[in-house]
Design an enzyme around this catalytic site. Structure first.
Site: not given
Length: 370
Positions: A15, A75, A94, A118, A134, A179, A269-270
């Site tokens: 991305r 990220k 993020y 986030e 999400s 999610v 998991i993030d």
């Protein structure tokens, strides 16, 4: 303001933080945009589109970070990017700091203003910059789970939708947020038997109404969770506490009693994961097996569909990019309480309470120091 857009370096992260359309708007507003060469290529945005929009293409990440007043990424920075941090830099991306004390320490040490997608909130209290990814990850989780249920990927060999005369697969979704709702929608569309587990009874009532009673809803407690995952062919982890480490809802003991060849996809998991046996994986090495159960815990799932993901993400993030560029970070933060919630580090101070609690660090509210 000079806005820098580096190429993402996390494993298979394809991305990009700003699209050519965003560049055009920033340049028209009087700002300068530096884009690292090939930054948007994997999202189907080649350098010539950025140049046509008015960006300056830069040959190295070092120069993008060095020259920019604000760096816009997707990220959280990885270790080899830490050396780019410097006092006064605004980093908009993020961050997911709760499980990353080393990154937190470096941002504080270098006095970087770290604004995390986030934890930004809108006027309704929702998380507008977390929502699009999400949605993507929730929908992807069922596609991925269905693939890993195939025998060649170590799964039980179950077709989620079943066929006439053969029952469908069982999907257990832990968490009824963005999610979970998107995962349930896709799983139901594939013909699976779906159960959503959540603590909030009102949310379960809403989901029962949204899906017209076609999915099961279950109040979250250890007994119900253990029973649901034991019966499941696919478990989707989608629990979120904004900014904080995810709680471990599914324990190692529960996993040990799941069907052999069942699949877990932990989208949380993030933030450390909501399955006790989950650990971060990458697109290069996405899965592993514990007690006969296949685990898929890739921390940047939406990167597998970068064109869709980049467009969805930047639709949400770009208005904030423009606001910060036009006003400057401090003024924008002072003027917008929702953006203020996104500030995780400021001038050497940790400003996000959930991160502070996860890492046992001192903190101060942003409004006390900006």
């Amino acid at each position: 303001m000079i806005i820098g857009v580096p190429k993402e370096v996390k494993d298979h992260e394809s991305r990009v933080g700003v699209t050519p359309a965003g560049v055009k708007s920033l340049v028209e507003a009087g700002h300068k945009v530096l884009v690292e060469t090939h930054a948007g290529e994997l999202s189907a945005f080649p350098d010539d589109e950025y140049q046509s929009a008015g960006a300056e293409i830069v040959g190295s990440a070092y120069d993008v970070w060095r020259l920019a007043d604000m760096v816009v990424k997707v990220k959280e920075p990885v270790e080899k990017e830490y050396s780019h941090f410097r006092e006064g830099l605004v980093l908009f991306t993020y961050l997911h700091l709760a499980p990353l004390p080393a990154l937190t320490e470096r941002l504080l040490e270098k006095k970087v203003t770290g604004i995390a997608y986030e934890t930004i909130r809108d006027r309704s209290g929702a998380l507008p910059l977390l929502t699009p990814m999400s949605e993507v990850a929730g929908r992807m989780s069922v596609q991925v789970g269905a693939t890993y249920l195939e025998k060649e990927h170590g799964g039980r060999g179950v077709l989620l939708g079943g066929v006439p005369g053969v029952p469908p697969g069982n999907v257990c979704v832990i968490g009824g947020g963005i999610v979970g709702t998107n995962a349930a929608r896709v799983a139901m569309g594939m013909g699976a038997k779906v159960t959503i587990v959540d603590l909030n009874l009102n949310r379960l009532r809403e989901l029962d109404d949204v899906f017209g009673g076609r999915i099961g809803t279950l109040a979250s407690n250890s007994y119900n969770v253990a029973h649901a995952v034991r019966e499941a062919d696919l478990v989707i982890g989608g629990v979120l506490i904004p900014g904080a480490a995810a709680p471990k809802i599914v324990t190692r003991a529960m996993v040990s009693k799941m069907k052999k060849g069942a699949v877990i996809v932990d989208v949380a998991i993030d933030q450390g994961g909501c399955i006790e046996t989950a650990r971060p994986t990458t697109h290069s090495d996405p899965s592993y097996v514990v007690d006969g159960v296949v685990h898929y815990c890739v921390t940047n799932m939406p990167a597998a569909v970068p064109n869709t993901s980049t467009l969805a993400l930047t639709n949400a993030t770009f208005p904030y990019v423009m606001r910060i560029a036009n006003s400057g970070a401090s003024a924008a933060i002072q003027a917008d309480s929702g953006l203020r919630e996104g500030v995780n580090t400021f001038n050497g101070t940790l400003t996000c309470k959930p991160v502070a609690e996860s890492q046992n660090k001192p903190w101060k509210p942003t409004e006390q120091i900006v």
